[in-house]
Motif scaffolding. Structure first.
Motif, PDB file in Angstrom:
ATOM      1  N   SER A  26       0.647   5.768   3.122  1.00 25.90           N
ATOM      2  CA  SER A  26      -0.114   4.546   2.887  1.00 25.90           C
ATOM      3  C   SER A  26      -1.584   4.941   2.816  1.00 25.90           C
ATOM      4  N   PRO A  27      -2.086   5.297   1.619  1.00 20.21           N
ATOM      5  CA  PRO A  27      -3.387   5.970   1.512  1.00 20.21           C
ATOM      6  C   PRO A  27      -4.594   5.112   1.866  1.00 20.21           C
ATOM      7  N   ASN A  28      -4.510   3.808   1.680  1.00 21.91           N
ATOM      8  CA  ASN A  28      -5.677   2.964   1.935  1.00 21.91           C
ATOM      9  C   ASN A  28      -5.741   2.430   3.357  1.00 21.91           C
ATOM     10  N   THR A  29      -4.593   2.096   3.921  1.00 21.22           N
ATOM     11  CA  THR A  29      -4.580   1.428   5.224  1.00 21.22           C
ATOM     12  C   THR A  29      -3.935   2.243   6.327  1.00 21.22           C
ATOM     13  N   ASP A  32       0.799  -1.224   0.000  1.00 20.96           N
ATOM     14  CA  ASP A  32       0.000   0.000   0.000  1.00 20.96           C
ATOM     15  C   ASP A  32       0.833   1.276   0.000  1.00 20.96           C
ATOM     16  N   SER A  78      -6.110   6.219  -4.396  1.00 19.28           N
ATOM     17  CA  SER A  78      -6.621   5.356  -3.330  1.00 19.28           C
ATOM     18  C   SER A  78      -8.018   4.896  -3.706  1.00 19.28           C
ATOM     19  N   ALA A  83      -7.248  -2.580  -4.619  1.00 24.25           N
ATOM     20  CA  ALA A  83      -6.771  -1.300  -4.101  1.00 24.25           C
ATOM     21  C   ALA A  83      -5.337  -1.002  -4.532  1.00 24.25           C
ATOM     22  N   ALA A 129      -2.308   0.496  -6.460  1.00 15.96           N
ATOM     23  CA  ALA A 129      -1.998   1.621  -7.338  1.00 15.96           C
ATOM     24  C   ALA A 129      -1.620   1.067  -8.713  1.00 15.96           C
TER      25      ALA A 129
END
Length: 327
Positions: free
Chosen positions: A169-172, A155, A266, A293, A295
């Protein structure tokens, strides 16, 4: 434990006959420049490559993993990789897909050259070594340590061109942090999937194309005719493209695996919310693989390694789905 150097900004300084800085410091020199490192671990350093991050390739990734395995099999408690940040989000994910040991593989680097005032390399290297020898870091695959934070390789992204805290870490969000050389994780280890195993020879060529305002599809048509073995589409929003791209994408799917993921930075693709021509329904209907998710650059890494590891398209697509669904 082992520190394996690939070059990058962390190893850069003035070099004779060069304008600007370039990689030249060995991994041993980087280790020697970090106060207090010997109080954390007994470190053996080796320079595997001496390249800027932008010049690393898949063959360098595979060579690094082979060297890291040998170090761990010889008794190393963990491995730290120092490298350039330009490709770090890609190489770290590739390491994670290939790494098959419980010992941590930790990647770090620097945003400022070793010769610069306020160089961030020594602090990043100290924190990375602390993570690599931490019992809580085991069974987590490849981790990225930067600016006192610990990130998942799947991520993490480089979100700024020059800031010392460029990684996010844009998602998590981060998995933890490092303070006074003590790592603290906020989440337990997740399930580890079987590693990908490249079959040797040259890696397959996988293209990456971004859906753009007013896109006519000519670029997609050219890529489909250029001999690539896979394609990643960075779609608009939640999986949308200009309507003119649907035809070229459908044609590309008949020739090679085609992956779709979002270009937004994201989030994931939708499946059945929108219904206009060029919506996510069209992408799924014509057979694009869902990048989850990931990238776009990470989806390209996964598709490349899946194609390199499996003898046929069906097997590669199955491995892609398995790993993409875990992110």
């Amino acid at each position: 434990m082992g520190v394996l150097g690939l070059g990058g900004t962390i190893a850069m300084g003035p070099v004779a006959d060069h304008e600007g800085v370039a990689p030249h410091l060995t991994a041993a020199a980087l280790v020697a420049a970090v106060p207090g490192l010997d109080e954390i671990a007994d470190v053996a350093a080796e320079s595997v490559r001496m390249l800027p991050g932008a010049s690393l390739g898949f063959a360098d990734v595979v060579a690094l993993v082979e060297t890291a395995r040998a170090r761990v099999d010889a008794g190393a408690r963990g491995i730290v990789v120092t490298q350039g940040t330009d490709s770090l989000e890609e190489t770290a994910y590739a390491f994670d897909l290939l790494w098959d040991r419980p010992e941590p593989l930790v990647v770090t680097g620097a945003m400022r050259p070793a010769s610069a005032a306020g160089a961030d390399g020594p602090a990043n290297l100290l924190a990375a070594v602390a993570v690599a020898v931490a019992p809580d870091a085991r069974q987590r695959g490849c981790l990225v340590v930067f600016a006192g934070q610990i990130f998942s390789a799947s991520d993490v992204v480089k979100a700024h061109s020059t800031s010392p805290s460029a990684f996010r870490s844009p998602n998590t969000g981060p998995l933890g942090s490092v303070d006074e050389a003590v790592p603290r994780f906020t989440t337990p280890p997740g399930e580890r999937l079987p590693p990908l195993e490249p079959s040797g020879g040259e890696p397959p060529s996988v293209a990456l194309v971004t859906a753009l305002l007013g896109d006519s599809g000519r670029q997609l048509e050219a890529i489909a005719d250029a001999g690539f073995q896979g394609l990643v589409l960075a779609a608009m929003g939640a999986g949308h493209v200009p309507a003119l791209l649907v035809g070229p994408l459908a044609d590309a799917v008949t020739r090679m695996p085609v992956v779709a993921t979002t270009r937004t930075g994201s989030g994931r693709l939708l499946h059945e919310t929108y219904g206009f021509p060029g919506s996510e329904r069209d992408l799924h209907r014509i057979g694009l693989l869902d990048g989850g998710a990931l990238a776009p650059v990470k989806a390209r890494v996964l598709l490349t390694l899946a194609l390199w590891s499996e003898p046929d398209r069906a097997g590669a697509e199955s491995r892609f789905r398995l790993h993409a669904s875990a992110v």
